[in-house]
Design an enzyme around this catalytic site. Structure first.
Site, PDB file in Angstrom:
ATOM      1  N   GLY A   4      16.592 -42.787  31.286  1.00  0.00           N
ATOM      2  CA  GLY A   4      16.161 -42.342  29.849  1.00  0.00           C
ATOM      3  C   GLY A   4      15.898 -43.503  29.090  1.00  0.00           C
ATOM      4  O   GLY A   4      16.503 -44.531  28.975  1.00  0.00           O
ATOM      5  N   GLY A   6      14.751 -43.735  25.728  1.00  0.00           N
ATOM      6  CA  GLY A   6      15.040 -43.496  24.376  1.00  0.00           C
ATOM      7  C   GLY A   6      15.838 -44.521  23.870  1.00  0.00           C
ATOM      8  O   GLY A   6      15.767 -45.764  24.266  1.00  0.00           O
ATOM      9  N   GLY A   8      18.944 -45.427  23.443  1.00  0.00           N
ATOM     10  CA  GLY A   8      20.056 -46.291  24.066  1.00  0.00           C
ATOM     11  C   GLY A   8      19.551 -46.863  25.275  1.00  0.00           C
ATOM     12  O   GLY A   8      19.766 -48.195  25.205  1.00  0.00           O
ATOM     13  N   GLU A 163      14.634 -32.211   5.849  1.00  0.00           N
ATOM     14  CA  GLU A 163      13.404 -33.037   5.517  1.00  0.00           C
ATOM     15  C   GLU A 163      12.047 -32.256   6.237  1.00  0.00           C
ATOM     16  O   GLU A 163      11.127 -32.209   5.418  1.00  0.00           O
ATOM     17  CB  GLU A 163      13.555 -34.400   6.709  1.00  0.00           C
ATOM     18  CG  GLU A 163      14.474 -35.218   6.002  1.00  0.00           C
ATOM     19  CD  GLU A 163      14.731 -36.451   6.930  1.00  0.00           C
ATOM     20  OE1 GLU A 163      14.172 -36.348   8.271  1.00  0.00           O
ATOM     21  OE2 GLU A 163      15.055 -37.489   6.485  1.00  0.00           O
ATOM     22  N   ASP A 293      23.292 -39.936  22.937  1.00  0.00           N
ATOM     23  CA  ASP A 293      23.631 -38.457  22.695  1.00  0.00           C
ATOM     24  C   ASP A 293      24.290 -37.607  23.774  1.00  0.00           C
ATOM     25  O   ASP A 293      25.211 -36.894  23.514  1.00  0.00           O
ATOM     26  CB  ASP A 293      22.259 -37.520  22.251  1.00  0.00           C
ATOM     27  CG  ASP A 293      21.643 -37.796  20.987  1.00  0.00           C
ATOM     28  OD1 ASP A 293      22.328 -38.637  20.251  1.00  0.00           O
ATOM     29  OD2 ASP A 293      20.604 -37.272  20.520  1.00  0.00           O
TER      30      ASP A 293
END
Ligand SMILES: Cc1cc2nc3c(=O)[nH]c(=O)nc-3n(C[C@H](O)[C@H](O)[C@H](O)COP(=O)(O)OP(=O)(O)OC[C@H]3O[C@@H](n4cnc5c(N)ncnc54)[C@H](O)[C@@H]3O)c2cc1C
Length: 411
Positions: A4, A6, A8, A163, A293
């Site tokens: 991953g 992302g 992290g 938002e 996450d």
């Protein structure tokens, strides 16, 4: 191997820059996505390229790192292999960082009809849908049908829902009102539905109230204690039987960890997050770390939230741990330092909670602008985002309101 790319995973790779290791980052997308501004792609403020950067560009300064574009399907912990649709990848250390996905809580009607807001292509699909509905409504004589086409229901009163609802209301009232002079924009409804009794549940009470008031001033209808039962192509039905005709439903109310944890058959906690030791290692597998996450890390017994600072601090911690372990030391426990939370409600309005400091309105908005601009992933993106924000602010204009359909790329 880091599974991953992302917040992290990328931070972990950067933390290993000078370590005597070879790093392989694996992701199903060839880009890193700056999620906080995804709602601005959906509401035609920003283009996808302004909130995403190619992973290969980001790891260029890391001479010990490479990238593999592949879908991760699981891991064989005994053989020490990460399983992907590109074949198995052997590792000495594995960092699982595949994030989270929308959770529709097993409700098939939601999964079928509601738009998620997690991925870049979902942001684009939503932009297309919103703009298409205005085009359709313009040439529809049936007033009820027009009202349904122009009703947008945002489910989930957390920061993303707030938002999105604020941005949608502004897109309609400040920008599209100029394009659609012959359309009765009084028919447009932006409805924000929240199952709990307040919006922005993770914020302090006065900020929640300030957020709600500000949204309502922008024309958003806020429905609290509104639990969604099911959704069709033309309506949303609440648990109390109330039905709202709406042809666009945006789901921001549920998130669970990526499927990688369940595919590996690991013990999962709340939101399907993988249970980890305080060092972020897997029990019985000190060579495997879980971050972001996907990780069910706790602080004083409470689960850490699914937020960027958590993922980045965990990525940094794991990189440091791997370096310690290589030097013969043991792993240390992770401790989270909370930098605060914020959400913008649109032009001139945001709420920010930074330790004892609480900001609302224009001051909160300035703080939100500054923090997000600094954190957008590259200098070029920062410049382009700034120009787009300034253009939108000064001229009430969003030139990116293009309906772009994907051509058949299966050729
Ligand atoms: C719309 C939105 C707005 C948000 N706004 C904020 C905010 O303002 N502030 C904040 O702190 N947090 C925000 N968040 C939460 C934040 O994005 C996450 O907490 C953060 O991204 C977690 O980092 P991560 O590294 O765990 O996962 P991610 O950053 O999501 O990275 C996971 C990576 O894994 C890849 N991946 C997943 N599954 C697979 C697979 N099977 N195979 C290959 N690759 C895979 C994905 O492509 C992705 O690149 C927001 C989230 C969303 C969706």
């Amino acid at each position: 191997v880091i599974a991953g790319a992302g917040f992290g995973g990328l931070t972990c790779a950067r933390g290993l820059k000078k370590a005597p290791v070879d790093v392989l980052l694996v992701d199903r997308n060839n880009y890193h996505l700056f999620t906080p501004l995804l709602y601005q792609v959906a509401s035609a403020v920003l283009d996808p390229g302004e909130i995403a950067r190619p992973v290969r560009q980001l790891i260029r300064p890391l001479h010990n790192a490479d990238f593999l574009l592949a879908n991760i399907t699981g891991a064989d912990l005994e053989k020490r292999e990460l399983l992907t649709d590109h074949g198995p990848l052997s590792y000495d250390y594995l960092v699982l960082a595949s994030g989270s996905q929308s959770d529709y809580f097993g409700n098939a009607s939601l999964a079928k009809h509601a738009f998620g807001l997690k991925e870049l292509d979902e942001g684009l699909a939503l932009r297309n849908r919103i703009l298409m509905r205005f085009e359709e409504a313009r040439w529809t004589d049936d007033r009820e049908l027009r009202r349904m086409l122009l009703t947008f229901a945002v489910v989930g009163g957390g920061p993303t829902g707030v938002e999105m609802a604020g941005a949608l209301a502004e897109l309609t009232h400040l920008v599209l009102s100029k394009d659609y002079r012959d359309l009765d924009l009084g028919l447009v409804r932006v409805v924000l539905l929240e199952a709990a009794g307040a919006l922005l549940g993770t914020f302090a009470e006065p900020l929640r109230e300030a957020g709600r008031r500000s949204l309502e001033k922008k024309g958003v209808e806020v429905l609290l204690k509104a639990k969604v039962a099911d959704v069709t192509a033309s309506s949303i039905r609440l648990a109390d039987g109330h039905e709202i005709p709406a042809s666009t439903v945006i789901w921001t109310a549920g998130v669970r960890a990526s499927e990688v944890g369940s595919a590996m058959g690991l013990p999962l906690g709340r939101q399907a997050r993988i249970q980890v030791l305080p060092t972020l290692q897997l029990t019985g597998h000190p060579e495997v770390f879980v971050i972001g996450d996907l990780a069910g890390a706790t602080d004083g017994g409470a689960s850490l939230p699914m937020l960027i600072p958590v993922a980045m601090q965990e990525g940094r911690h794991v990189a440091a741990t791997i370096k310690y372990v290589l030097r013969g030391y043991g792993a240390t426990n992770f401790q989270y330092k909370d930098p605060g939370i914020m959400a913008t409600i649109g032009r001139n309005s945001a709420v920010a909670q930074l330790g004892p400091v609480r900001l609302t309105g224009f001051l909160g908005w300035l703080m939100w602008l500054g923090v997000h601009l600094v954190n957008v992933i590259s200098f070029r993106s920062r410049l382009v985002v700034l120009v787009n924000w300034a253009w939108d602010y000064l001229f009430f204009d969003r030139p990116i309101r293009l309906i772009v359909r994907a051509a058949d790329d299966e050729k």
